[in-house]
Design a protein around this motif. Structure first.
Motif, PDB file in Angstrom:
ATOM      1  N   LEU A 148       0.832  -1.206   0.000  1.00 22.84           N
ATOM      2  CA  LEU A 148       0.000   0.000   0.000  1.00 22.84           C
ATOM      3  C   LEU A 148       0.868   1.260   0.000  1.00 22.84           C
ATOM      4  CD1 LEU A 148      -3.083  -0.443   2.381  1.00 22.84           C
ATOM      5  CD2 LEU A 148      -3.076   0.014  -0.083  1.00 22.84           C
ATOM      6  N   ILE A 149       1.901   1.264   0.820  1.00 29.63           N
ATOM      7  CA  ILE A 149       2.816   2.409   0.845  1.00 29.63           C
ATOM      8  C   ILE A 149       3.417   2.624  -0.534  1.00 29.63           C
ATOM      9  CG2 ILE A 149       5.030   3.233   1.729  1.00 29.63           C
ATOM     10  CD1 ILE A 149       4.328   1.820   4.392  1.00 29.63           C
ATOM     11  N   ALA A 150       3.931   1.553  -1.130  1.00 30.51           N
ATOM     12  CA  ALA A 150       4.571   1.673  -2.444  1.00 30.51           C
ATOM     13  C   ALA A 150       3.582   2.137  -3.506  1.00 30.51           C
ATOM     14  CB  ALA A 150       5.189   0.326  -2.839  1.00 30.51           C
ATOM     15  N   LEU A 151       2.355   1.646  -3.431  1.00 30.91           N
ATOM     16  CA  LEU A 151       1.334   2.004  -4.420  1.00 30.91           C
ATOM     17  C   LEU A 151       0.972   3.484  -4.323  1.00 30.91           C
ATOM     18  CD1 LEU A 151      -0.775   0.934  -6.545  1.00 30.91           C
ATOM     19  CD2 LEU A 151      -2.333   0.653  -4.611  1.00 30.91           C
ATOM     20  N   VAL A 152       0.685   3.947  -3.114  1.00 32.46           N
ATOM     21  CA  VAL A 152       0.298   5.348  -2.945  1.00 32.46           C
ATOM     22  C   VAL A 152       1.460   6.274  -3.289  1.00 32.46           C
ATOM     23  CG1 VAL A 152      -0.486   7.090  -1.286  1.00 32.46           C
ATOM     24  CG2 VAL A 152      -1.489   4.794  -1.262  1.00 32.46           C
ATOM     25  N   ARG A 153       2.651   5.912  -2.884  1.00 36.97           N
ATOM     26  CA  ARG A 153       3.822   6.731  -3.223  1.00 36.97           C
ATOM     27  C   ARG A 153       3.997   6.833  -4.741  1.00 36.97           C
ATOM     28  NH1 ARG A 153       4.373   9.839   0.977  1.00 36.97           N
ATOM     29  NH2 ARG A 153       5.539   8.993   2.742  1.00 36.97           N
ATOM     30  N   ALA A 154       3.761   5.742  -5.449  1.00 38.32           N
ATOM     31  CA  ALA A 154       3.862   5.777  -6.908  1.00 38.32           C
ATOM     32  C   ALA A 154       2.827   6.721  -7.505  1.00 38.32           C
ATOM     33  CB  ALA A 154       3.706   4.371  -7.479  1.00 38.32           C
ATOM     34  N   LEU A 155       1.607   6.670  -6.998  1.00 41.11           N
ATOM     35  CA  LEU A 155       0.559   7.563  -7.488  1.00 41.11           C
ATOM     36  C   LEU A 155       0.854   9.020  -7.148  1.00 41.11           C
ATOM     37  CD1 LEU A 155      -2.496   5.347  -6.523  1.00 41.11           C
ATOM     38  CD2 LEU A 155      -1.849   5.977  -8.856  1.00 41.11           C
ATOM     39  N   GLN A 156       1.529   9.241  -6.041  1.00 41.14           N
ATOM     40  CA  GLN A 156       1.829  10.606  -5.614  1.00 41.14           C
ATOM     41  C   GLN A 156       3.005  11.228  -6.367  1.00 41.14           C
ATOM     42  OE1 GLN A 156       2.172   9.949  -1.377  1.00 41.14           O
ATOM     43  NE2 GLN A 156       0.088  10.662  -0.988  1.00 41.14           N
ATOM     44  N   GLN A 157       3.582  10.488  -7.289  1.00 39.18           N
ATOM     45  CA  GLN A 157       4.590  11.108  -8.156  1.00 39.18           C
ATOM     46  C   GLN A 157       3.962  12.173  -9.053  1.00 39.18           C
ATOM     47  OE1 GLN A 157       7.130   8.280 -10.180  1.00 39.18           O
ATOM     48  NE2 GLN A 157       7.503   7.105  -8.318  1.00 39.18           N
ATOM     49  N   LYS A 158       2.639  12.102  -9.221  1.00 32.76           N
ATOM     50  CA  LYS A 158       1.904  13.163  -9.905  1.00 32.76           C
ATOM     51  C   LYS A 158       1.272  14.063  -8.837  1.00 32.76           C
ATOM     52  CE  LYS A 158       0.809  10.423 -14.011  1.00 32.76           C
ATOM     53  NZ  LYS A 158      -0.273   9.881 -14.884  1.00 32.76           N
ATOM     54  N   PRO A 159       1.239  15.362  -9.055  1.00 38.00           N
ATOM     55  CA  PRO A 159       0.767  16.269  -7.991  1.00 38.00           C
ATOM     56  C   PRO A 159      -0.743  16.303  -7.788  1.00 38.00           C
ATOM     57  CG  PRO A 159       1.372  17.524  -9.950  1.00 38.00           C
ATOM     58  CD  PRO A 159       1.778  16.095 -10.216  1.00 38.00           C
ATOM     59  N   SER A 160      -1.536  15.814  -8.721  1.00 37.84           N
ATOM     60  CA  SER A 160      -2.992  15.923  -8.583  1.00 37.84           C
ATOM     61  C   SER A 160      -3.488  15.113  -7.393  1.00 37.84           C
ATOM     62  CB  SER A 160      -3.679  15.461  -9.865  1.00 37.84           C
ATOM     63  OG  SER A 160      -3.363  14.113 -10.147  1.00 37.84           O
ATOM     64  N   ALA A 161      -4.618  15.561  -6.826  1.00 36.78           N
ATOM     65  CA  ALA A 161      -5.128  15.002  -5.584  1.00 36.78           C
ATOM     66  C   ALA A 161      -5.605  13.567  -5.737  1.00 36.78           C
ATOM     67  CB  ALA A 161      -6.280  15.874  -5.079  1.00 36.78           C
ATOM     68  N   LEU A 162      -5.509  12.830  -4.629  1.00 35.41           N
ATOM     69  CA  LEU A 162      -5.980  11.455  -4.541  1.00 35.41           C
ATOM     70  C   LEU A 162      -7.075  11.361  -3.484  1.00 35.41           C
ATOM     71  CD1 LEU A 162      -2.631   9.437  -4.369  1.00 35.41           C
ATOM     72  CD2 LEU A 162      -4.275   9.334  -6.247  1.00 35.41           C
ATOM     73  N   THR A 163      -8.076  10.536  -3.742  1.00 35.00           N
ATOM     74  CA  THR A 163      -9.026  10.129  -2.713  1.00 35.00           C
ATOM     75  C   THR A 163      -8.700   8.692  -2.324  1.00 35.00           C
ATOM     76  OG1 THR A 163     -10.790  11.561  -3.522  1.00 35.00           O
ATOM     77  CG2 THR A 163     -11.443   9.721  -2.130  1.00 35.00           C
TER      78      THR A 163
END
Length: 276
Positions: free
Chosen positions: A21-36
């Motif tokens: 989960l940490i690795a997945l969210v960190r990968a998605l956060q490489q883009k600045p747009s918001a996540l839910t």
């Protein structure tokens, strides 16, 4: 299989789930747009490893304590997240997925948690006090669909049921099919326990028939052969995993396998596309 979080907090399945989960969210956060970030079966949020339920199984000794004894730097962020809810060098408390997700939030991200069990929901609200999380007390599958599409352009739904009900897998399958129709580009993470290979293969065959592209299956088998009648491991189904996550996945899986392999067993952890 009845898999209430409190009995199994900090076991090998938690180490794998939360590391990924940490690795997945960190990968998605490489883009600045918001996540839910949405957790449909959030549990209590925080667990006492010295409590009666955790002590009854003693599974943390083969999970988080092995991860803490391991020196591989790929597990550093996981260990840091566990330390964040503890005082001292050794973990006495174990954070549930809501705590891991809350630690990952950026100012632009949203966190939605759901727990249907009334007592667990009270504990969850207490554990998440001071965080920006919104906490719901609803049927998990109803909430899953109701929250889609997410308010932000991107999001992650984490589905982590206790598998108390005999129709749990059927409900997951049906809800995933409906969710994908509403939110085809979204990232979905489904946790599951592994008891035997035949039963798991039957479920994979049903999921494969949903024809969802980019459907990843991660399986962590603790033992070299099935151990009849007991918990044999766990894994994750991940819909739409990002490229950066897939690139980082092989060495992380090997680090987890090595850290968590029971004495006398090499264990196996592998990721394969279900859609192949």
């Amino acid at each position: 299989m009845n898999y209430r979080h409190s009995f199994h907090a900090g076991n090998s399945a938690d180490v794998v789930k939360h590391s990924l989960l940490i690795a997945l969210v960190r990968a998605l956060q490489q883009k600045p747009s918001a996540l839910t970030l949405i957790d449909t079966h959030a549990g209590c949020g925080l667990y006492d490893l010295g409590g009666e339920q955790a002590q009854r199984t003693g599974e943390a000794a083969q999970g988080v304590l092995r991860a803490f004894a391991d020196a591989n730097p790929l597990l550093d962020e996981y260990r840091a997240a566990v330390r964040a809810v503890n005082v001292g060098a050794d973990p006495h408390l174990y954070p549930g997925s809501p705590q891991f997700l809350a630690q990952l939030l950026r100012p632009q991200d949203l966190l939605i948690l759901n727990e249907k069990h009334p007592e667990d929901a009270v504990a969850l609200r207490s554990a998440m006090r001071g965080s920006p999380a919104a906490v719901h007390e609803r049927d998990a599958y109803e909430l899953w669909l109701a929250m889609l599409p997410t308010r932000t352009p991107r999001g992650v739904v984490v589905v982590d049921p206790p598998y108390e009900q005999t129709d749990e897998r059927a409900r997951i399958t049906a809800t995933l099919a409906a969710a994908h129709r509403k939110w085809a580009h979204g990232v979905t993470v489904i946790w599951y326990p592994l008891k035997d290979r035949v039963t798991h293969q039957q479920w994979k065959n049903k999921l494969r028939r949903l024809d969802i592209p980019k459907f990843l299956s991660v399986e962590h088998w603790l033992y070299d052969d099935d151990q009849p009648g007991i918990y044999n491991g766990a894994g994750l189904f991940i819909v739409n995993p990002p490229y950066a996550f897939m690139q980082a996945l092989p060495p992380l899986l090997e680090a987890l396998r090595a850290a968590l392999a029971p004495d006398g067993h090499r264990g196996m952890i592998a990721a394969n596309w279900l859609s192949d």
